[in-house]
Design an enzyme around this catalytic site. Sequence first.
Site, PDB file in Angstrom:
ATOM      1  N   THR A 150      -4.171   6.350 -21.825  1.00 46.91           N
ATOM      2  CA  THR A 150      -4.011   4.893 -21.012  1.00 46.91           C
ATOM      3  C   THR A 150      -2.641   4.384 -21.488  1.00 46.91           C
ATOM      4  OG1 THR A 150      -4.756   3.886 -23.179  1.00 46.91           O
ATOM      5  CG2 THR A 150      -6.497   4.567 -21.742  1.00 46.91           C
ATOM      6  N   ARG A 158      -2.546  -2.404 -18.242  1.00 47.87           N
ATOM      7  CA  ARG A 158      -3.569  -1.578 -18.169  1.00 47.87           C
ATOM      8  C   ARG A 158      -3.253  -0.422 -17.045  1.00 47.87           C
ATOM      9  NH1 ARG A 158      -6.867  -4.280 -21.274  1.00 47.87           N
ATOM     10  NH2 ARG A 158      -8.352  -2.772 -21.112  1.00 47.87           N
ATOM     11  N   TYR A 196       1.062  -1.208  -0.042  1.00 49.93           N
ATOM     12  CA  TYR A 196      -0.035  -0.004   0.029  1.00 49.93           C
ATOM     13  C   TYR A 196       0.834   1.234  -0.007  1.00 49.93           C
ATOM     14  CZ  TYR A 196      -4.842  -0.141  -0.191  1.00 49.93           C
ATOM     15  OH  TYR A 196      -6.243  -0.011  -0.779  1.00 49.93           O
ATOM     16  N   LYS A 226      -2.687   0.595 -24.912  1.00 51.10           N
ATOM     17  CA  LYS A 226      -3.088   0.558 -26.267  1.00 51.10           C
ATOM     18  C   LYS A 226      -1.915   0.730 -27.086  1.00 51.10           C
ATOM     19  CE  LYS A 226      -7.644   2.215 -24.737  1.00 51.10           C
ATOM     20  NZ  LYS A 226      -8.762   3.321 -24.892  1.00 51.10           N
ATOM     21  N   ASP A 244      -6.629  13.804 -24.856  1.00 51.37           N
ATOM     22  CA  ASP A 244      -6.605  12.636 -24.504  1.00 51.37           C
ATOM     23  C   ASP A 244      -5.954  11.771 -25.616  1.00 51.37           C
ATOM     24  OD1 ASP A 244      -7.340  10.092 -23.774  1.00 51.37           O
ATOM     25  OD2 ASP A 244      -9.503  10.264 -23.401  1.00 51.37           O
ATOM     26  N   GLU A 258      -0.414   4.901  -0.526  1.00 43.59           N
ATOM     27  CA  GLU A 258      -1.172   6.160  -0.606  1.00 43.59           C
ATOM     28  C   GLU A 258      -0.379   7.278  -0.578  1.00 43.59           C
ATOM     29  OE1 GLU A 258      -4.619   6.094   1.906  1.00 43.59           O
ATOM     30  OE2 GLU A 258      -5.806   4.804   0.559  1.00 43.59           O
TER      31      GLU A 258
END
Length: 426
Positions: free
Chosen positions: A231, A240, A59, A234, A205, A61
Amino acid sequence: MTESLTDLTTHLAEVDPDVARLVEAEGQRQSEKIRLIASENYVSQAVLDASGTLLTNKYSEGYSGKRYYEGQQMIDQIETLAIERAESLFGVEHANVQPYSGSPANLAVYLAFCEPGDTIMGMGLPAGGHLTHGWGVSATGKWFKPVRYGVRKEDGRTDFDEVRELALKERPKIIWCGGTAIPRTIEFDKFGEIAAEIDAILVADIAHIAGLVAGGAHPTPVGHAPVITTTTHKTLRGPRGAMIMSTEEHAKALDRAVFPGLQGGPHNHTTAAIAVALAEASTPDFREYAAQIVANARALAGAMMERGFDLVSGGTDNHLILCDLTSKDIGGKPAAQAMDRAGIELNYNSVPFDPRKPFDPSGIRIGTSAATTRGLTETHMNDIARWMDEAISAAKTDDEDELARIAAGIKEFLEPFPIPGWSQSV
Ligand SMILES: *Cc1c(COP(=O)(O)O)cnc(C)c1O
């Protein structure tokens, strides 16, 4: 004997044969088909390796040096590597590599710059825009007041007089450019001029074309759009995930929007895989791959047009081809389904001014990035166009034997082009 589930050396097939069998079958499927879904690719073994590491256990954060959990000695270095590689590859002042995927990255942009009810502007979905650019069913179309530009009916291209007129009239806070079904070069400079006129923030984008931008096969939005989202999975050929890149001016607002505004802990295994993909994207091989994607798309578009396929805008400048099947007397959905049975995987798609419904539209969308990664070149594109044409003819006569024959031919054709992460077990 099965080993204890806590034994970290126990492999998937032993612990969960059901999932293992399905993953194996998916590998075979990805190997035996020509994958032409424009948003998909094959990542490298190195990216697969990084994605499957124990970094998923941690973790983190917060941001490097400012975390809410201890034990970040390695994670801070990994995230910093990914950020530095993104900044250097794309030539941007700031990068955030934490967004879970493209849609959350775009939501973070809204959170950084807009209040609910603000006017925002993007390309309409039927023209090639993305859901998150203010389409009605998306939160972005419900919580903001969306204004949408389209493309010209005659040539399927952006009409900048329309964009400018709409922008001056509606004065949106942000303007989105880029989309999911745009076969032509995005003219970031023209969008930038319009945004400057009304003091809006231009957000590029580049989810679909990031690999082309990184590889020098599409103009960069840097210098025109102060905020860029993408992203990573692609054309960029990473895991991903997503990134938001920006000028220093907007860095703080965007970082705060991602965390704590929208997300909790970043997916560290994904961050590592993004770092790997960015290193790969900085190589001469990747530039060759990007150029080959475009060369393949041009060759495929040419071969399709010779066979009477009607392409939106009459061709392509990038990795993507949008085809209106009306002239072939078949809907996009039955065509896509038949082609899937014939070993050609693509998706049905609306075309601009589509008289049919989105669930049963007139077109199909095709992309060449995955096939290019596999090693296919211009010389193979004529075969693909022919198989598509044959599959459509077979679909119209319900000839399942013919579809199976095409699939068998494609499987054999692809044998010399192995994919990372899977091999036929002997
Ligand atoms: C794919 C895509 C997205 C969304 O990405 P997800 O990872 O599927 O959420 C956003 N914008 C554009 C232009 C896209 O093509």
